[in-house]
Design a protein around this motif. Structure first.
Motif, PDB file in Angstrom:
ATOM      1  N   ARG A 118       0.830  -1.209   0.000  1.00 50.76           N
ATOM      2  CA  ARG A 118       0.000   0.000   0.000  1.00 50.76           C
ATOM      3  C   ARG A 118       0.862   1.255   0.000  1.00 50.76           C
ATOM      4  O   ARG A 118       0.503   2.269  -0.606  1.00 50.76           O
ATOM      5  CB  ARG A 118      -0.958  -0.015   1.190  1.00 50.76           C
ATOM      6  CG  ARG A 118      -2.153  -0.941   0.958  1.00 50.76           C
ATOM      7  CD  ARG A 118      -3.087  -0.958   2.135  1.00 50.76           C
ATOM      8  NE  ARG A 118      -2.551  -1.770   3.219  1.00 50.76           N
ATOM      9  CZ  ARG A 118      -2.866  -1.609   4.504  1.00 50.76           C
ATOM     10  NH1 ARG A 118      -3.682  -0.632   4.876  1.00 50.76           N
ATOM     11  NH2 ARG A 118      -2.351  -2.409   5.412  1.00 50.76           N
ATOM     12  N   THR A 122      -0.768  -8.161  -5.655  1.00 52.53           N
ATOM     13  CA  THR A 122      -1.207  -9.098  -4.619  1.00 52.53           C
ATOM     14  C   THR A 122      -0.507 -10.451  -4.713  1.00 52.53           C
ATOM     15  O   THR A 122      -0.848 -11.367  -3.960  1.00 52.53           O
ATOM     16  CB  THR A 122      -2.732  -9.332  -4.714  1.00 52.53           C
ATOM     17  OG1 THR A 122      -3.039  -9.958  -5.975  1.00 52.53           O
ATOM     18  CG2 THR A 122      -3.497  -8.020  -4.625  1.00 52.53           C
ATOM     19  N   GLY A 141      -4.428 -13.684   2.166  1.00 54.36           N
ATOM     20  CA  GLY A 141      -5.786 -13.216   1.907  1.00 54.36           C
ATOM     21  C   GLY A 141      -6.085 -11.842   2.480  1.00 54.36           C
ATOM     22  O   GLY A 141      -6.558 -10.952   1.762  1.00 54.36           O
ATOM     23  N   PRO A 142      -5.823 -11.614   3.777  1.00 52.20           N
ATOM     24  CA  PRO A 142      -6.094 -10.288   4.350  1.00 52.20           C
ATOM     25  C   PRO A 142      -5.276  -9.190   3.677  1.00 52.20           C
ATOM     26  O   PRO A 142      -5.786  -8.083   3.439  1.00 52.20           O
ATOM     27  CB  PRO A 142      -5.710 -10.462   5.820  1.00 52.20           C
ATOM     28  CG  PRO A 142      -5.902 -11.914   6.093  1.00 52.20           C
ATOM     29  CD  PRO A 142      -5.494 -12.607   4.820  1.00 52.20           C
ATOM     30  N   ARG A 199      -4.136  -9.149   0.618  1.00 55.07           N
ATOM     31  CA  ARG A 199      -4.716  -8.919  -0.704  1.00 55.07           C
ATOM     32  C   ARG A 199      -5.959  -8.050  -0.609  1.00 55.07           C
ATOM     33  O   ARG A 199      -6.147  -7.101  -1.386  1.00 55.07           O
ATOM     34  CB  ARG A 199      -5.063 -10.252  -1.355  1.00 55.07           C
ATOM     35  CG  ARG A 199      -5.708 -10.135  -2.733  1.00 55.07           C
ATOM     36  CD  ARG A 199      -6.288 -11.448  -3.188  1.00 55.07           C
ATOM     37  NE  ARG A 199      -7.363 -11.887  -2.297  1.00 55.07           N
ATOM     38  CZ  ARG A 199      -8.005 -13.046  -2.417  1.00 55.07           C
ATOM     39  NH1 ARG A 199      -7.642 -13.899  -3.355  1.00 55.07           N
ATOM     40  NH2 ARG A 199      -8.971 -13.362  -1.582  1.00 55.07           N
ATOM     41  N   ASP A 200      -6.824  -8.351   0.366  1.00 57.69           N
ATOM     42  CA  ASP A 200      -8.056  -7.584   0.531  1.00 57.69           C
ATOM     43  C   ASP A 200      -7.763  -6.122   0.857  1.00 57.69           C
ATOM     44  O   ASP A 200      -8.460  -5.212   0.393  1.00 57.69           O
ATOM     45  CB  ASP A 200      -8.924  -8.198   1.631  1.00 57.69           C
ATOM     46  CG  ASP A 200      -9.476  -9.567   1.245  1.00 57.69           C
ATOM     47  OD1 ASP A 200      -9.456  -9.889   0.038  1.00 57.69           O
ATOM     48  OD2 ASP A 200      -9.914 -10.308   2.150  1.00 57.69           O
ATOM     49  N   GLU A 201      -6.728  -5.879   1.658  1.00 51.55           N
ATOM     50  CA  GLU A 201      -6.364  -4.499   2.011  1.00 51.55           C
ATOM     51  C   GLU A 201      -5.893  -3.726   0.781  1.00 51.55           C
ATOM     52  O   GLU A 201      -6.245  -2.553   0.603  1.00 51.55           O
ATOM     53  CB  GLU A 201      -5.268  -4.513   3.076  1.00 51.55           C
ATOM     54  CG  GLU A 201      -5.740  -4.987   4.444  1.00 51.55           C
ATOM     55  CD  GLU A 201      -4.594  -5.249   5.406  1.00 51.55           C
ATOM     56  OE1 GLU A 201      -4.856  -5.518   6.580  1.00 51.55           O
ATOM     57  OE2 GLU A 201      -3.416  -5.191   4.962  1.00 51.55           O
ATOM     58  N   LEU A 251      -6.678  -4.392  -2.415  1.00 52.88           N
ATOM     59  CA  LEU A 251      -7.817  -4.169  -3.298  1.00 52.88           C
ATOM     60  C   LEU A 251      -8.739  -3.080  -2.756  1.00 52.88           C
ATOM     61  O   LEU A 251      -9.293  -2.284  -3.525  1.00 52.88           O
ATOM     62  CB  LEU A 251      -8.592  -5.474  -3.489  1.00 52.88           C
ATOM     63  CG  LEU A 251      -7.850  -6.571  -4.266  1.00 52.88           C
ATOM     64  CD1 LEU A 251      -8.696  -7.837  -4.341  1.00 52.88           C
ATOM     65  CD2 LEU A 251      -7.484  -6.095  -5.662  1.00 52.88           C
ATOM     66  N   ALA A 252      -8.891  -3.025  -1.441  1.00 52.16           N
ATOM     67  CA  ALA A 252      -9.701  -1.959  -0.829  1.00 52.16           C
ATOM     68  C   ALA A 252      -9.049  -0.597  -1.055  1.00 52.16           C
ATOM     69  O   ALA A 252      -9.736   0.403  -1.304  1.00 52.16           O
ATOM     70  CB  ALA A 252      -9.883  -2.223   0.664  1.00 52.16           C
ATOM     71  N   GLU A 268      -9.443 -14.312  -9.591  1.00 53.57           N
ATOM     72  CA  GLU A 268     -10.331 -13.770  -8.566  1.00 53.57           C
ATOM     73  C   GLU A 268     -10.103 -12.275  -8.383  1.00 53.57           C
ATOM     74  O   GLU A 268     -11.051 -11.505  -8.233  1.00 53.57           O
ATOM     75  CB  GLU A 268     -10.120 -14.491  -7.239  1.00 53.57           C
ATOM     76  CG  GLU A 268     -11.078 -14.021  -6.142  1.00 53.57           C
ATOM     77  CD  GLU A 268     -10.890 -14.778  -4.840  1.00 53.57           C
ATOM     78  OE1 GLU A 268     -11.420 -14.305  -3.820  1.00 53.57           O
ATOM     79  OE2 GLU A 268     -10.226 -15.827  -4.851  1.00 53.57           O
ATOM     80  N   VAL A 269      -8.851 -11.851  -8.412  1.00 45.42           N
ATOM     81  CA  VAL A 269      -8.553 -10.423  -8.325  1.00 45.42           C
ATOM     82  C   VAL A 269      -9.173  -9.697  -9.516  1.00 45.42           C
ATOM     83  O   VAL A 269      -9.779  -8.630  -9.382  1.00 45.42           O
ATOM     84  CB  VAL A 269      -7.035 -10.181  -8.271  1.00 45.42           C
ATOM     85  CG1 VAL A 269      -6.713  -8.694  -8.411  1.00 45.42           C
ATOM     86  CG2 VAL A 269      -6.460 -10.715  -6.964  1.00 45.42           C
ATOM     87  N   ARG A 290     -12.872  -9.159  -9.086  1.00 49.49           N
ATOM     88  CA  ARG A 290     -13.240  -8.151  -8.080  1.00 49.49           C
ATOM     89  C   ARG A 290     -13.020  -6.726  -8.569  1.00 49.49           C
ATOM     90  O   ARG A 290     -13.550  -5.789  -7.980  1.00 49.49           O
ATOM     91  CB  ARG A 290     -12.449  -8.419  -6.795  1.00 49.49           C
ATOM     92  CG  ARG A 290     -12.916  -9.684  -6.086  1.00 49.49           C
ATOM     93  CD  ARG A 290     -12.101 -10.003  -4.870  1.00 49.49           C
ATOM     94  NE  ARG A 290     -12.132  -8.976  -3.852  1.00 49.49           N
ATOM     95  CZ  ARG A 290     -11.554  -9.071  -2.661  1.00 49.49           C
ATOM     96  NH1 ARG A 290     -10.894 -10.175  -2.355  1.00 49.49           N
ATOM     97  NH2 ARG A 290     -11.628  -8.097  -1.789  1.00 49.49           N
TER      98      ARG A 290
END
Length: 286
Positions: free
Chosen positions: A161, A181, A186-187, A189-191, A193-194, A215-216, A219
């Motif tokens: 980030r 990513t 998993g967490p 990656r989610d951060e 993407l957010a 999957e990325v 999304r």
């Protein structure tokens, strides 16, 4: 422009884009006629296996490679006709690039705040535009209060980030991100993407992400598959579509090619807006 004010994204258009790498053993065609349009403010994933041409395409969009043929526009700028000295002022201010591997975008021994500040100085000086405070950019990517920390002390997800913050430092209209990513859990990656979603929603920045993770791609809303240097398919809203290229060709999905190998003849039937391909018992021969 005042700090924090949305800058908006820029559109991207590629027309019959070709790129060839010369080699002693024979030239390598990395891009073989890419036709692609990305709307201003859109989020798009370029999906495909290693060697498919997606990283080459992003390098062309970032002005790091000059295409062998074809045209590419980023906003009002036709990169394919600009010299390296003309492209240089666009880097950072118009086009932000985040290289694969967060460490390649950061100086580990200085603070995160200074990393962002160092990235925005050249672009701000060339454009005369007032850059956002590093703290505002760090908050945008989900790192509020992290400015004083050394980049090398961050977790992998935080480091990625921070790399996004460096790419956004000068407020570009287009952000190119290569495999953000690939090395995260998993967490993490989610951060990331957010953070990308936040950048797109709050700034309107056009975001293009290179990924091998389907999957990325799903999304991000729109996913374009690059196969053999061409646009092979496109995914929207969970559905996959074949794409008609500028020369009229269509790449069939890999699972279809397994059943109908190259050389298979198809009868094409066009009725009431639908196209049906019917395989012939005859095959194309020498």
């Amino acid at each position: 422009m005042s700090p924090g004010k949305p800058r908006g994204g820029v559109p991207v258009t590629c027309h019959r884009l070709i790129h060839i790498y010369p080699a002693r053993a024979g030239d390598v065609v990395a891009l073989s006629g890419v036709d692609l349009h990305i709307a201003a403010g859109e989020m798009l994933a370029l999906v495909g296996p290693s060697g498919s041409g997606k990283s080459t395409l992003v390098s062309v969009l970032g002005g790091l490679l000059r295409p062998s043929a074809g045209r590419v526009f980023v906003g009002k700028h036709e990169l394919s006709r600009l010299s390296p000295s003309e492209i240089a002022p666009l880097r950072g201010a118009v086009i932000g690039t985040v290289l694969q591997g967060a460490h390649r975008n950061l100086l580990p021994y200085v603070s995160v705040r200074r990393n962002v500040w160092l990235a925005q100085r050249p672009a701000a000086r060339r454009s005369g535009r007032r850059a956002d405070p590093p703290e505002a950019i760090l908050e945008l990517v989900g790192l509020p209060g992290a400015g004083a920390r050394l980049a090398g002390d961050l977790t992998p997800g935080q480091r990625q980030r921070a790399a996004l913050a460096v790419g956004l430092a000068a407020g570009p209209g287009l952000l190119l991100v290569d495999e953000p990513t690939s090395q995260l859990d998993g967490p993490g990656r989610d951060e990331v993407l957010a953070a990308l979603a936040s950048v797109n929603a709050e700034r309107g920045t056009t975001v293009v992400v290179v990924t091998h993770d389907a999957e990325v791609g799903a999304r991000l809303g729109r996913a374009v598959t690059i196969r053999d240097g061409r646009v092979g398919a496109e995914g929207r809203d969970g559905r996959d579509f074949a794409v008609v290229a500028g020369d009229g060709t269509v790449q069939l999905p890999p699972e279809t090619l397994e059943a109908f190998p190259p050389g298979t003849l198809f009868a094409v039937e066009h009725t009431d807006g639908s196209v049906t391909l019917r395989a012939s018992r005859h095959t194309e021969g020498p």
